[in-house]
Write a protein that holds these residues in place. Structure first.
Motif, PDB file in Angstrom:
ATOM      1  N   GLY A   1       2.835  10.989  -0.792  1.00 23.32           N
ATOM      2  CA  GLY A   1       3.438   9.675  -0.632  1.00 23.32           C
ATOM      3  C   GLY A   1       3.050   8.738  -1.767  1.00 23.32           C
ATOM      4  O   GLY A   1       2.592   9.163  -2.834  1.00 23.32           O
ATOM      5  N   LYS A   2       3.238   7.451  -1.518  1.00 27.92           N
ATOM      6  CA  LYS A   2       2.956   6.445  -2.539  1.00 27.92           C
ATOM      7  C   LYS A   2       2.286   5.236  -1.891  1.00 27.92           C
ATOM      8  O   LYS A   2       2.660   4.829  -0.783  1.00 27.92           O
ATOM      9  N   VAL A   3       1.285   4.679  -2.563  1.00 24.76           N
ATOM     10  CA  VAL A   3       0.645   3.453  -2.092  1.00 24.76           C
ATOM     11  C   VAL A   3       0.716   2.394  -3.184  1.00 24.76           C
ATOM     12  O   VAL A   3       0.733   2.709  -4.379  1.00 24.76           O
ATOM     13  N   ARG A   4       0.770   1.153  -2.749  1.00 21.32           N
ATOM     14  CA  ARG A   4       0.629   0.011  -3.650  1.00 21.32           C
ATOM     15  C   ARG A   4      -0.730  -0.622  -3.371  1.00 21.32           C
ATOM     16  O   ARG A   4      -1.063  -0.908  -2.216  1.00 21.32           O
ATOM     17  N   ILE A   5      -1.521  -0.816  -4.408  1.00 18.66           N
ATOM     18  CA  ILE A   5      -2.864  -1.363  -4.242  1.00 18.66           C
ATOM     19  C   ILE A   5      -2.990  -2.647  -5.048  1.00 18.66           C
ATOM     20  O   ILE A   5      -2.709  -2.659  -6.257  1.00 18.66           O
ATOM     21  N   ARG A   6      -3.399  -3.716  -4.376  1.00 17.56           N
ATOM     22  CA  ARG A   6      -3.709  -4.973  -5.062  1.00 17.56           C
ATOM     23  C   ARG A   6      -5.222  -5.164  -5.007  1.00 17.56           C
ATOM     24  O   ARG A   6      -5.821  -5.142  -3.924  1.00 17.56           O
ATOM     25  N   CYS A   7      -5.837  -5.345  -6.167  1.00 22.69           N
ATOM     26  CA  CYS A   7      -7.296  -5.475  -6.264  1.00 22.69           C
ATOM     27  C   CYS A   7      -7.681  -6.889  -6.669  1.00 22.69           C
ATOM     28  O   CYS A   7      -7.101  -7.462  -7.598  1.00 22.69           O
ATOM     29  N   PHE A   8      -8.683  -7.425  -5.982  1.00 28.26           N
ATOM     30  CA  PHE A   8      -9.194  -8.762  -6.256  1.00 28.26           C
ATOM     31  C   PHE A   8     -10.707  -8.692  -6.466  1.00 28.26           C
ATOM     32  O   PHE A   8     -11.368  -7.766  -5.998  1.00 28.26           O
ATOM     33  N   ASP A   9     -11.236  -9.712  -7.143  1.00 31.05           N
ATOM     34  CA  ASP A   9     -12.683  -9.911  -7.243  1.00 31.05           C
ATOM     35  C   ASP A   9     -13.011 -11.327  -6.814  1.00 31.05           C
ATOM     36  O   ASP A   9     -12.242 -12.260  -7.051  1.00 31.05           O
TER      37      ASP A   9
ATOM     38  N   ASN B   1     -13.317  -5.049  -6.059  1.00 26.02           N
ATOM     39  CA  ASN B   1     -14.028  -4.749  -4.820  1.00 26.02           C
ATOM     40  C   ASN B   1     -13.243  -5.105  -3.570  1.00 26.02           C
ATOM     41  O   ASN B   1     -13.485  -4.553  -2.509  1.00 26.02           O
ATOM     42  N   LEU B   2     -12.310  -6.018  -3.659  1.00 26.07           N
ATOM     43  CA  LEU B   2     -11.443  -6.346  -2.530  1.00 26.07           C
ATOM     44  C   LEU B   2     -10.068  -5.763  -2.816  1.00 26.07           C
ATOM     45  O   LEU B   2      -9.538  -5.937  -3.915  1.00 26.07           O
ATOM     46  N   HIS B   3      -9.508  -5.056  -1.833  1.00 27.70           N
ATOM     47  CA  HIS B   3      -8.159  -4.573  -2.085  1.00 27.70           C
ATOM     48  C   HIS B   3      -7.351  -4.423  -0.805  1.00 27.70           C
ATOM     49  O   HIS B   3      -7.889  -4.334   0.290  1.00 27.70           O
ATOM     50  N   GLN B   4      -6.027  -4.440  -1.007  1.00 34.89           N
ATOM     51  CA  GLN B   4      -5.057  -4.210   0.058  1.00 34.89           C
ATOM     52  C   GLN B   4      -4.263  -2.974  -0.310  1.00 34.89           C
ATOM     53  O   GLN B   4      -3.898  -2.780  -1.470  1.00 34.89           O
ATOM     54  N   ILE B   5      -3.991  -2.120   0.684  1.00 37.14           N
ATOM     55  CA  ILE B   5      -3.304  -0.849   0.437  1.00 37.14           C
ATOM     56  C   ILE B   5      -2.066  -0.782   1.320  1.00 37.14           C
ATOM     57  O   ILE B   5      -2.166  -0.863   2.549  1.00 37.14           O
ATOM     58  N   ASP B   6      -0.896  -0.640   0.705  1.00 33.63           N
ATOM     59  CA  ASP B   6       0.375  -0.593   1.429  1.00 33.63           C
ATOM     60  C   ASP B   6       1.059   0.752   1.222  1.00 33.63           C
ATOM     61  O   ASP B   6       1.127   1.246   0.089  1.00 33.63           O
ATOM     62  N   ALA B   7       1.569   1.332   2.302  1.00 31.75           N
ATOM     63  CA  ALA B   7       2.400   2.524   2.191  1.00 31.75           C
ATOM     64  C   ALA B   7       3.767   2.104   1.644  1.00 31.75           C
ATOM     65  O   ALA B   7       4.358   1.130   2.111  1.00 31.75           O
ATOM     66  N   VAL B   8       4.263   2.831   0.651  1.00 27.10           N
ATOM     67  CA  VAL B   8       5.527   2.502  -0.002  1.00 27.10           C
ATOM     68  C   VAL B   8       6.518   3.645   0.188  1.00 27.10           C
ATOM     69  O   VAL B   8       6.206   4.803  -0.113  1.00 27.10           O
ATOM     70  N   ASP B   9       7.692   3.329   0.703  1.00 27.68           N
ATOM     71  CA  ASP B   9       8.791   4.305   0.812  1.00 27.68           C
ATOM     72  C   ASP B   9       8.453   5.508   1.679  1.00 27.68           C
ATOM     73  O   ASP B   9       8.888   6.629   1.395  1.00 27.68           O
ATOM     74  N   GLY B  10       7.681   5.310   2.739  1.00 30.68           N
ATOM     75  CA  GLY B  10       7.398   6.418   3.645  1.00 30.68           C
ATOM     76  C   GLY B  10       5.921   6.570   3.936  1.00 30.68           C
ATOM     77  O   GLY B  10       5.086   5.809   3.442  1.00 30.68           O
ATOM     78  N   PRO B  11       5.558   7.570   4.752  1.00 28.38           N
ATOM     79  CA  PRO B  11       4.155   7.816   5.084  1.00 28.38           C
ATOM     80  C   PRO B  11       3.363   8.239   3.848  1.00 28.38           C
ATOM     81  O   PRO B  11       3.922   8.764   2.882  1.00 28.38           O
ATOM     82  N   THR B  12       2.065   8.029   3.894  1.00 26.25           N
ATOM     83  CA  THR B  12       1.203   8.403   2.785  1.00 26.25           C
ATOM     84  C   THR B  12      -0.177   8.757   3.299  1.00 26.25           C
ATOM     85  O   THR B  12      -0.550   8.398   4.425  1.00 26.25           O
ATOM     86  N   ALA B  13      -0.939   9.468   2.489  1.00 28.14           N
ATOM     87  CA  ALA B  13      -2.323   9.814   2.831  1.00 28.14           C
ATOM     88  C   ALA B  13      -3.152   9.790   1.564  1.00 28.14           C
ATOM     89  O   ALA B  13      -2.665  10.129   0.481  1.00 28.14           O
ATOM     90  N   PHE B  14      -4.409   9.388   1.692  1.00 23.61           N
ATOM     91  CA  PHE B  14      -5.298   9.414   0.532  1.00 23.61           C
ATOM     92  C   PHE B  14      -6.715   9.777   0.946  1.00 23.61           C
ATOM     93  O   PHE B  14      -7.165   9.453   2.046  1.00 23.61           O
ATOM     94  N   MET B  15      -7.391  10.514   0.045  1.00 24.12           N
ATOM     95  CA  MET B  15      -8.807  10.799   0.221  1.00 24.12           C
ATOM     96  C   MET B  15      -9.586   9.558  -0.196  1.00 24.12           C
ATOM     97  O   MET B  15      -9.243   8.892  -1.178  1.00 24.12           O
TER      98      MET B  15
END
Length: 245
Positions: A118-126, A173-187
């Motif tokens: 799948g695909k994730v969108r990650i926004r990272c903040f400090d 160190n701060l982040h948000q993770i969104d599933a994009v265009d369907g289910p996703t999985a990550f280690m």
């Protein structure tokens, strides 16, 4: 020959068992070399190595029957525990289509995230400990106690073909993770693991000023909030190779 999952776990232990001390140049070099090897191994891992079958939007966590929308009671996110030591934890997060892991922090922790399908969108903040002279307006006085001056470091999309996303105690160190265009999985590897008794509790945040352009390095305010009511994480068995440490 040991599985790649086993090799990743052993390399994670070697990497995070002796994290560098401030001012220790030699220790820092050794840590970076180990971290580079860990990133290289995680770049290679695929869903099949963990015996994961990519899911469709209508699949349930068991992969057998259609799932109810998560607003009706099924969790939007589930977690497969692989292993944990005092130095790191490793597992797999599975997000349903449209699900998000809300903006949250990792106090004094390193993290390595690798998409398996799948695909994730990650926004990272400090967090910004001190103002940097920018023009960000001060918040209303009543909100000061729960606000953090922060900066948007990056926004990116990751698939199984991408290398891992890496965070440190003082970067991304701060982040948000969104599933994009369907289910996703990550280690996911966190080092050391969350431990509220040792000051490593997870906190959630909301961006006070939405920025459609998501301008990188833009200063903004984050407000600490309770865990959002539409987010919770269930558990399911890990089907992959056993890991021993």
């Amino acid at each position: 020959m040991s599985s790649i999952v086993q090799r990743i776990a052993r390399q994670a232990l070697a990497t995070f068992r002796n994290q560098p001390q401030v001012g220790g140049a030699d220790a820092g070099k050794c840590f970076l070399e180990n971290l580079g090897e860990l990133k290289s191994l995680m770049t290679e891992v695929r869903a099949a190595d963990l015996k994961l079958v990519p899911r469709r939007a209508e699949d349930s966590p068991s992969g057998v029957a259609p799932a109810l929308p998560y607003s009706h009671g099924a969790p939007p996110v589930t977690y497969m525990h692989i292993c944990e030591t005092d130095h790191f934890s490793m597992g797999v997060f599975l997000l349903k289509s449209g699900a998000s892991i809300p903006l949250h922090d990792h106090p004094e922790m390193h993290g390595v995230l690798k998409v398996l399908y799948g695909k994730v969108r990650i926004r990272c903040f400090d967090r910004l400990e001190r103002p940097s002279g920018g023009s960000t307006a001060a918040p209303p006085p009543a909100q000061v106690g729960s606000l953090r001056r922060s900066v948007l470091r990056s926004t990116g999309e990751f698939t199984e073909e991408c290398g891992p996303c890496v965070l440190s105690p003082d970067r991304d160190n701060l982040h948000q993770i969104d599933a994009v265009d369907g289910p996703t999985a990550f280690m996911d590897i966190l080092a050391p693991p969350y431990d509220p008794d040792d000051g490593r509790d997870c906190h959630y945040y909301r961006v006070l000023e939405a920025d459609p352009a998501e301008q990188k390095e833009k200063e903004l305010w984050l407000m600490e909030i309770s865990q959002p009511p539409d987010f919770w994480c269930g558990g399911e068995p890990y089907p992959g190779p056993e890991v021993t440490l």
